[in-house]
Design a protein around this motif. Structure first.
Motif, PDB file in Angstrom:
ATOM      1  N   ARG A   1      -6.641   0.435  -1.693  1.00 42.98           N
ATOM      2  CA  ARG A   1      -7.508   1.441  -1.085  1.00 42.98           C
ATOM      3  C   ARG A   1      -7.638   1.292   0.426  1.00 42.98           C
ATOM      4  O   ARG A   1      -8.088   2.205   1.113  1.00 42.98           O
ATOM      5  CB  ARG A   1      -8.894   1.371  -1.727  1.00 42.98           C
ATOM      6  CG  ARG A   1      -8.886   1.469  -3.252  1.00 42.98           C
ATOM      7  CD  ARG A   1      -8.414   2.823  -3.725  1.00 42.98           C
ATOM      8  NE  ARG A   1      -9.247   3.876  -3.235  1.00 42.98           N
ATOM      9  CZ  ARG A   1     -10.257   4.414  -3.896  1.00 42.98           C
ATOM     10  NH1 ARG A   1     -10.553   4.014  -5.097  1.00 42.98           N
ATOM     11  NH2 ARG A   1     -10.971   5.371  -3.342  1.00 42.98           N
ATOM     12  N   ALA A   2      -7.275   0.096   0.946  1.00 42.29           N
ATOM     13  CA  ALA A   2      -7.333  -0.168   2.386  1.00 42.29           C
ATOM     14  C   ALA A   2      -6.424  -1.354   2.680  1.00 42.29           C
ATOM     15  O   ALA A   2      -6.035  -2.090   1.776  1.00 42.29           O
ATOM     16  CB  ALA A   2      -8.762  -0.477   2.825  1.00 42.29           C
TER      17      ALA A   2
ATOM     18  N   ASP B   1      -2.187   6.354   5.271  1.00 46.56           N
ATOM     19  CA  ASP B   1      -3.051   7.419   4.772  1.00 46.56           C
ATOM     20  C   ASP B   1      -4.352   6.870   4.194  1.00 46.56           C
ATOM     21  O   ASP B   1      -5.020   7.534   3.417  1.00 46.56           O
ATOM     22  CB  ASP B   1      -2.316   8.230   3.704  1.00 46.56           C
ATOM     23  CG  ASP B   1      -1.905   7.386   2.506  1.00 46.56           C
ATOM     24  OD1 ASP B   1      -2.009   6.141   2.561  1.00 46.56           O
ATOM     25  OD2 ASP B   1      -1.475   7.980   1.497  1.00 46.56           O
ATOM     26  N   ARG B   2      -4.704   5.643   4.537  1.00 48.08           N
ATOM     27  CA  ARG B   2      -5.946   5.012   4.092  1.00 48.08           C
ATOM     28  C   ARG B   2      -6.455   4.093   5.186  1.00 48.08           C
ATOM     29  O   ARG B   2      -5.723   3.817   6.133  1.00 48.08           O
ATOM     30  CB  ARG B   2      -5.742   4.282   2.765  1.00 48.08           C
ATOM     31  CG  ARG B   2      -4.754   3.138   2.834  1.00 48.08           C
ATOM     32  CD  ARG B   2      -4.148   2.818   1.493  1.00 48.08           C
ATOM     33  NE  ARG B   2      -3.087   3.774   1.234  1.00 48.08           N
ATOM     34  CZ  ARG B   2      -2.389   3.829   0.123  1.00 48.08           C
ATOM     35  NH1 ARG B   2      -2.635   2.996  -0.848  1.00 48.08           N
ATOM     36  NH2 ARG B   2      -1.438   4.717  -0.041  1.00 48.08           N
ATOM     37  N   PRO B   3      -7.676   3.635   5.080  1.00 49.04           N
ATOM     38  CA  PRO B   3      -8.239   2.817   6.161  1.00 49.04           C
ATOM     39  C   PRO B   3      -7.436   1.541   6.429  1.00 49.04           C
ATOM     40  O   PRO B   3      -6.918   0.911   5.509  1.00 49.04           O
ATOM     41  CB  PRO B   3      -9.641   2.463   5.648  1.00 49.04           C
ATOM     42  CG  PRO B   3      -9.957   3.513   4.639  1.00 49.04           C
ATOM     43  CD  PRO B   3      -8.648   3.891   4.019  1.00 49.04           C
TER      44      PRO B   3
ATOM     45  N   PRO C   1      -1.260   3.256  -5.109  1.00 49.67           N
ATOM     46  CA  PRO C   1      -2.529   3.936  -4.832  1.00 49.67           C
ATOM     47  C   PRO C   1      -3.760   3.088  -5.152  1.00 49.67           C
ATOM     48  O   PRO C   1      -4.858   3.439  -4.731  1.00 49.67           O
ATOM     49  CB  PRO C   1      -2.472   5.186  -5.717  1.00 49.67           C
ATOM     50  CG  PRO C   1      -1.512   4.837  -6.804  1.00 49.67           C
ATOM     51  CD  PRO C   1      -0.522   3.886  -6.207  1.00 49.67           C
TER      52      PRO C   1
ATOM     53  N   ALA D   1       0.803  -1.229   0.000  1.00 51.73           N
ATOM     54  CA  ALA D   1       0.000   0.000   0.000  1.00 51.73           C
ATOM     55  C   ALA D   1       0.832   1.272   0.000  1.00 51.73           C
ATOM     56  O   ALA D   1       0.414   2.288  -0.556  1.00 51.73           O
ATOM     57  CB  ALA D   1      -0.941   0.003   1.204  1.00 51.73           C
TER      58      ALA D   1
ATOM     59  N   GLU E   1     -17.326   1.424  -1.462  1.00 56.49           N
ATOM     60  CA  GLU E   1     -16.463   1.850  -2.572  1.00 56.49           C
ATOM     61  C   GLU E   1     -17.118   1.563  -3.924  1.00 56.49           C
ATOM     62  O   GLU E   1     -16.958   2.344  -4.853  1.00 56.49           O
ATOM     63  CB  GLU E   1     -15.131   1.080  -2.520  1.00 56.49           C
ATOM     64  CG  GLU E   1     -14.180   1.538  -1.461  1.00 56.49           C
ATOM     65  CD  GLU E   1     -13.067   2.378  -2.035  1.00 56.49           C
ATOM     66  OE1 GLU E   1     -12.273   1.861  -2.844  1.00 56.49           O
ATOM     67  OE2 GLU E   1     -12.994   3.547  -1.668  1.00 56.49           O
TER      68      GLU E   1
END
Length: 163
Positions: free
Chosen positions: A130-131, A141-143, A127, A123, A160
């Motif tokens: 997403r999690a 910087d993401r869940p 990009p 991650a 999503e």
């Protein structure tokens, strides 16, 4: 068809997460199919069985059918590996396709992560992840979800994709 991936390094928990997500989404009334990428030679057929004998004899495709299921095996015989898009086009329509592997493709993904493997997080440099579903706290910087919180991960994916 909506598409979402589960990615991660070997022994990160991808297959277990996939299995739980399929059950979770199916339990919510969605139709789900899966695609799994293998980096090694595999065989779903057994030596000595008729279908295996057909393939070994040179058949390009072998379709095996019963009243419970059917399976189509295609031999590449030196042809290039099909792309994810090519394989998706062969699936019957469903609400959701979950993809295990294909970490370099551009579809959205959740990364399965286990600290004990010692592998770096995908991650941090990707990009399309997403999690992350992890077995430890992470500062990202993401869940970040608990690897075993299948319902929360499924809720995130559903949101999503607008499911």
């Amino acid at each position: 068809m909506k598409l979402y991936g589960v990615t991660g390094w070997k022994n990160a928990g991808k297959t277990g997460l996939m299995e739980r997500l399929v059950a979770e989404f199916a339990g919510r009334g969605l139709t789900v199919s899966t695609l799994k990428h293998a980096h090694h030679t595999f065989d779903v057929d057994h030596p000595g069985k008729d279908s295996h004998r057909h393939r070994v004899a040179g058949a390009q495709q072998v379709l095996l059918s019963s009243r419970n299921r059917w399976a189509l095996m295609s031999e590449l015989r030196g042809a290039p590996e099909p792309s994810l898009a090519d394989l998706l086009a062969r699936l019957d329509p469903v609400d959701l396709v979950l993809v295990e592997g294909w970490k370099r493709d551009t579809h959205p993904k959740v990364e399965a992560f286990r600290a004990e493997t010692g592998n770096p997080l995908i991650a941090r440099n990707d990009p399309t992840v997403r999690a992350v579903a992890a077995d430890c706290p992470l500062d990202l910087d993401r869940p970040v979800f608990d690897l075993d919180d299948t319902a929360a991960i499924a809720d995130f994916i559903a949101a999503e994709l607008g499911l």
